[in-house]
Design a protein around this motif. Structure first.
Motif, PDB file in Angstrom:
ATOM      1  N   ASN A   1     -18.445   3.082   0.189  1.00  0.00           N
ATOM      2  CA  ASN A   1     -18.292   3.535   1.578  1.00  0.00           C
ATOM      3  C   ASN A   1     -17.712   2.435   2.470  1.00  0.00           C
ATOM      4  O   ASN A   1     -16.921   2.717   3.376  1.00  0.00           O
ATOM      5  CB  ASN A   1     -19.631   4.029   2.136  1.00  0.00           C
ATOM      6  CG  ASN A   1     -19.990   5.398   1.590  1.00  0.00           C
ATOM      7  OD1 ASN A   1     -19.190   6.013   0.882  1.00  0.00           O
ATOM      8  ND2 ASN A   1     -21.184   5.866   1.891  1.00  0.00           N
ATOM      9  N   VAL A   2     -18.098   1.200   2.193  1.00  0.00           N
ATOM     10  CA  VAL A   2     -17.525   0.090   2.958  1.00  0.00           C
ATOM     11  C   VAL A   2     -16.011   0.062   2.726  1.00  0.00           C
ATOM     12  O   VAL A   2     -15.225  -0.115   3.656  1.00  0.00           O
ATOM     13  CB  VAL A   2     -18.189  -1.256   2.576  1.00  0.00           C
ATOM     14  CG1 VAL A   2     -17.467  -2.435   3.237  1.00  0.00           C
ATOM     15  CG2 VAL A   2     -19.672  -1.257   2.947  1.00  0.00           C
ATOM     16  N   ASN A   3     -15.589   0.277   1.487  1.00  0.00           N
ATOM     17  CA  ASN A   3     -14.165   0.299   1.167  1.00  0.00           C
ATOM     18  C   ASN A   3     -13.434   1.440   1.901  1.00  0.00           C
ATOM     19  O   ASN A   3     -12.338   1.241   2.432  1.00  0.00           O
ATOM     20  CB  ASN A   3     -13.980   0.427  -0.349  1.00  0.00           C
ATOM     21  CG  ASN A   3     -12.516   0.543  -0.753  1.00  0.00           C
ATOM     22  OD1 ASN A   3     -12.099   1.527  -1.354  1.00  0.00           O
ATOM     23  ND2 ASN A   3     -11.710  -0.449  -0.413  1.00  0.00           N
ATOM     24  N   ARG A   4     -14.073   2.624   1.948  1.00  0.00           N
ATOM     25  CA  ARG A   4     -13.457   3.736   2.701  1.00  0.00           C
ATOM     26  C   ARG A   4     -13.244   3.329   4.161  1.00  0.00           C
ATOM     27  O   ARG A   4     -12.227   3.631   4.774  1.00  0.00           O
ATOM     28  CB  ARG A   4     -14.377   4.957   2.681  1.00  0.00           C
ATOM     29  CG  ARG A   4     -14.449   5.662   1.347  1.00  0.00           C
ATOM     30  CD  ARG A   4     -15.146   7.020   1.535  1.00  0.00           C
ATOM     31  NE  ARG A   4     -15.120   7.758   0.302  1.00  0.00           N
ATOM     32  CZ  ARG A   4     -16.205   8.068  -0.425  1.00  0.00           C
ATOM     33  NH1 ARG A   4     -17.411   7.720   0.007  1.00  0.00           N
ATOM     34  NH2 ARG A   4     -16.088   8.733  -1.541  1.00  0.00           N
ATOM     35  N   LYS A   5     -14.240   2.653   4.711  1.00  0.00           N
ATOM     36  CA  LYS A   5     -14.167   2.247   6.122  1.00  0.00           C
ATOM     37  C   LYS A   5     -13.079   1.188   6.336  1.00  0.00           C
ATOM     38  O   LYS A   5     -12.360   1.232   7.332  1.00  0.00           O
ATOM     39  CB  LYS A   5     -15.542   1.728   6.578  1.00  0.00           C
ATOM     40  CG  LYS A   5     -16.607   2.820   6.597  1.00  0.00           C
ATOM     41  CD  LYS A   5     -17.961   2.301   7.041  1.00  0.00           C
ATOM     42  CE  LYS A   5     -18.985   3.435   6.978  1.00  0.00           C
ATOM     43  NZ  LYS A   5     -20.204   3.148   7.748  1.00  0.00           N
ATOM     44  N   VAL A   6     -12.986   0.224   5.409  1.00  0.00           N
ATOM     45  CA  VAL A   6     -11.969  -0.827   5.537  1.00  0.00           C
ATOM     46  C   VAL A   6     -10.579  -0.201   5.552  1.00  0.00           C
ATOM     47  O   VAL A   6      -9.744  -0.504   6.413  1.00  0.00           O
ATOM     48  CB  VAL A   6     -12.101  -1.871   4.389  1.00  0.00           C
ATOM     49  CG1 VAL A   6     -10.872  -2.779   4.326  1.00  0.00           C
ATOM     50  CG2 VAL A   6     -13.369  -2.692   4.559  1.00  0.00           C
ATOM     51  N   LYS A   7     -10.331   0.709   4.603  1.00  0.00           N
ATOM     52  CA  LYS A   7      -9.002   1.331   4.527  1.00  0.00           C
ATOM     53  C   LYS A   7      -8.724   2.184   5.758  1.00  0.00           C
ATOM     54  O   LYS A   7      -7.599   2.206   6.278  1.00  0.00           O
ATOM     55  CB  LYS A   7      -8.885   2.154   3.233  1.00  0.00           C
ATOM     56  CG  LYS A   7      -8.721   1.261   2.001  1.00  0.00           C
ATOM     57  CD  LYS A   7      -8.442   2.044   0.738  1.00  0.00           C
ATOM     58  CE  LYS A   7      -9.684   2.814   0.310  1.00  0.00           C
ATOM     59  NZ  LYS A   7      -9.540   3.407  -1.034  1.00  0.00           N
ATOM     60  N   SER A   8      -9.759   2.875   6.232  1.00  0.00           N
ATOM     61  CA  SER A   8      -9.588   3.716   7.411  1.00  0.00           C
ATOM     62  C   SER A   8      -9.326   2.869   8.655  1.00  0.00           C
ATOM     63  O   SER A   8      -8.477   3.207   9.487  1.00  0.00           O
ATOM     64  CB  SER A   8     -10.836   4.586   7.594  1.00  0.00           C
ATOM     65  OG  SER A   8     -10.744   5.306   8.789  1.00  0.00           O
ATOM     66  N   ALA A   9     -10.048   1.750   8.773  1.00  0.00           N
ATOM     67  CA  ALA A   9      -9.830   0.861   9.927  1.00  0.00           C
ATOM     68  C   ALA A   9      -8.373   0.408   9.950  1.00  0.00           C
ATOM     69  O   ALA A   9      -7.703   0.498  10.986  1.00  0.00           O
ATOM     70  CB  ALA A   9     -10.768  -0.344   9.849  1.00  0.00           C
ATOM     71  N   LEU A  10      -7.870  -0.038   8.803  1.00  0.00           N
ATOM     72  CA  LEU A  10      -6.475  -0.510   8.733  1.00  0.00           C
ATOM     73  C   LEU A  10      -5.513   0.619   9.089  1.00  0.00           C
ATOM     74  O   LEU A  10      -4.542   0.416   9.818  1.00  0.00           O
ATOM     75  CB  LEU A  10      -6.177  -1.057   7.333  1.00  0.00           C
ATOM     76  CG  LEU A  10      -6.870  -2.386   6.981  1.00  0.00           C
ATOM     77  CD1 LEU A  10      -6.747  -2.676   5.491  1.00  0.00           C
ATOM     78  CD2 LEU A  10      -6.305  -3.537   7.805  1.00  0.00           C
ATOM     79  N   ALA A  11      -5.791   1.809   8.591  1.00  0.00           N
ATOM     80  CA  ALA A  11      -4.911   2.952   8.860  1.00  0.00           C
ATOM     81  C   ALA A  11      -4.891   3.306  10.344  1.00  0.00           C
ATOM     82  O   ALA A  11      -3.916   3.869  10.838  1.00  0.00           O
ATOM     83  CB  ALA A  11      -5.350   4.155   8.031  1.00  0.00           C
ATOM     84  N   HIS A  12      -5.973   2.988  11.050  1.00  0.00           N
ATOM     85  CA  HIS A  12      -6.047   3.308  12.481  1.00  0.00           C
ATOM     86  C   HIS A  12      -5.742   2.100  13.362  1.00  0.00           C
ATOM     87  O   HIS A  12      -6.023   2.113  14.564  1.00  0.00           O
ATOM     88  CB  HIS A  12      -7.417   3.900  12.823  1.00  0.00           C
ATOM     89  CG  HIS A  12      -7.598   5.287  12.302  1.00  0.00           C
ATOM     90  ND1 HIS A  12      -8.177   5.570  11.080  1.00  0.00           N
ATOM     91  CD2 HIS A  12      -7.221   6.487  12.801  1.00  0.00           C
ATOM     92  CE1 HIS A  12      -8.173   6.864  10.867  1.00  0.00           C
ATOM     93  NE2 HIS A  12      -7.596   7.459  11.890  1.00  0.00           N
ATOM     94  N   GLY A  13      -5.215   1.043  12.750  1.00  0.00           N
ATOM     95  CA  GLY A  13      -4.799  -0.108  13.552  1.00  0.00           C
ATOM     96  C   GLY A  13      -5.932  -1.000  14.013  1.00  0.00           C
ATOM     97  O   GLY A  13      -5.760  -1.799  14.933  1.00  0.00           O
ATOM     98  N   LEU A  14      -7.116  -0.861  13.375  1.00  0.00           N
ATOM     99  CA  LEU A  14      -8.247  -1.732  13.717  1.00  0.00           C
ATOM    100  C   LEU A  14      -8.321  -2.877  12.708  1.00  0.00           C
ATOM    101  O   LEU A  14      -8.007  -2.683  11.532  1.00  0.00           O
ATOM    102  CB  LEU A  14      -9.557  -0.938  13.673  1.00  0.00           C
ATOM    103  CG  LEU A  14      -9.733   0.127  14.748  1.00  0.00           C
ATOM    104  CD1 LEU A  14     -10.799   1.142  14.318  1.00  0.00           C
ATOM    105  CD2 LEU A  14     -10.130  -0.511  16.077  1.00  0.00           C
ATOM    106  N   VAL A  15      -8.728  -4.047  13.166  1.00  0.00           N
ATOM    107  CA  VAL A  15      -8.906  -5.189  12.268  1.00  0.00           C
ATOM    108  C   VAL A  15     -10.326  -5.126  11.702  1.00  0.00           C
ATOM    109  O   VAL A  15     -11.299  -5.271  12.453  1.00  0.00           O
ATOM    110  CB  VAL A  15      -8.707  -6.530  13.021  1.00  0.00           C
ATOM    111  CG1 VAL A  15      -9.079  -7.721  12.136  1.00  0.00           C
ATOM    112  CG2 VAL A  15      -7.279  -6.642  13.526  1.00  0.00           C
ATOM    113  N   PRO A  16     -10.460  -4.898  10.390  1.00  0.00           N
ATOM    114  CA  PRO A  16     -11.808  -4.887   9.820  1.00  0.00           C
ATOM    115  C   PRO A  16     -12.348  -6.302   9.635  1.00  0.00           C
ATOM    116  O   PRO A  16     -11.619  -7.186   9.188  1.00  0.00           O
ATOM    117  CB  PRO A  16     -11.616  -4.200   8.452  1.00  0.00           C
ATOM    118  CG  PRO A  16     -10.181  -4.340   8.118  1.00  0.00           C
ATOM    119  CD  PRO A  16      -9.411  -4.608   9.395  1.00  0.00           C
ATOM    120  N   ILE A  17     -13.605  -6.507  10.009  1.00  0.00           N
ATOM    121  CA  ILE A  17     -14.303  -7.758   9.707  1.00  0.00           C
ATOM    122  C   ILE A  17     -15.276  -7.407   8.583  1.00  0.00           C
ATOM    123  O   ILE A  17     -16.355  -6.853   8.818  1.00  0.00           O
ATOM    124  CB  ILE A  17     -15.038  -8.313  10.948  1.00  0.00           C
ATOM    125  CG1 ILE A  17     -14.061  -8.519  12.120  1.00  0.00           C
ATOM    126  CG2 ILE A  17     -15.765  -9.620  10.607  1.00  0.00           C
ATOM    127  CD1 ILE A  17     -14.717  -8.864  13.460  1.00  0.00           C
TER     128      ILE A  17
END
Ligand code: PGA
Length: 252
Positions: free
Chosen positions: A107-123
């Motif tokens: 789930n963390v991986n899903r969130k990381v990829k989604s953040a990048l796709a939406h222009g957010l910088v994942p920490i």
């Protein structure tokens, strides 16, 4: 050269009114500091007031979690486009999310990829528990969480990711890792793994932070190591007298 990075993780502290008060103490000290990317991560309900107060400054705003879907029937969740209206960053996979709310690597991986796709910088947060540390499996845990968290993230996208090494036993305990120990994991394990996976140049572009009981009195020790690019700060980010000197110590 990588730009230093310091993020304050406010966790579940500060109502909107309290957030405004803290900002009034933080802003005068923070706005003049150059050479470091500064990010404040308040709880969801204080994101809007904090975002409007930092408008016109170089201080960024981040969230502490999000869902990976762009919208949907997910009661109680917040979607990436909702954050992207006010935030540029999002903390993902924090050990409190993994430990108390059952967040898995997947789930963390899903969130990381989604953040990048939406222009957010994942920490992306990774780190071993005390039991794992004592069992000598720090490397296995940290690399597993890093590899799983970044699964499907390509070489072009990796520079947009920030990684935070936060040993669970150091979070909120007052018992920080030694700077030498943090560097051994950050340089010797995480950045080495990035280099073997993405190549040297890409690995050199990724900011890697240390987190866990960072305070004004110990921050400088971590930042002496060139591979430690900054800090993810919890408790000490709620006090201007602590957070401002930490940010100053990180300035490069
Ligand atoms: P701490 O928390 O600085 O209070 O140890 C760090 C974090 O949880 O990000």
């Amino acid at each position: 050269m990588r730009r230093s990075f310091v993020a304050g993780n406010w966790k579940m502290y500060k109502t909107a009114a309290e957030a405004r008060l803290l900002l009034s103490e933080l802003l005068p000290g923070l706005v003049s500091i150059k050479g470091v990317e500064i990010v404040l991560c308040p709880p969801f309900t204080s994101i809007l007031p904090v975002a409007s107060l930092v408008e016109g400054t170089e201080i960024g705003v981040g969230a502490q979690n999000m869902h990976w879907e762009a919208s949907g029937a997910f009661t109680g969740e917040v979607a990436p486009p909702m954050l992207a209206e006010f935030c540029k960053y999002v903390i993902l996979g924090h050990s409190e999310r993994r430990g108390y709310f059952g967040e898995t690597d997947e789930n963390v991986n899903r969130k990381v990829k989604s953040a990048l796709a939406h222009g957010l910088v994942p920490i992306l947060c990774v780190g071993e528990t005390l039991t794992e540390n004592e069992a000598g499996v720090t490397r296995d845990v940290v690399i597993r969480q890093t590899q799983a968290g970044l699964s499907g993230v390509d070489t072009r996208a990796i520079a947009s990711v920030v990684i935070a090494y936060e040993p669970v036993w150091a979070i909120g305990t007052g018992r920080a890792a030694t700077a030498e120990g943090a560097n051994a994991v950050i340089a010797g394990m995480i950045r080495a793994w990035l280099a073997s996976t993405y190549g040297d140049e890409a690995a050199q572009s990724v900011r890697i932070l240390y987190g866990g009981s960072v305070k004004a009195s110990n921050a400088g020790e971590f930042f002496q190591y060139p591979d430690i690019d900054g800090a993810l700060v919890g408790g000490a980010s709620l006090k201007a007298t602590e957070f401002i000197p930490i940010v100053k110590a990180a300035a490069r």
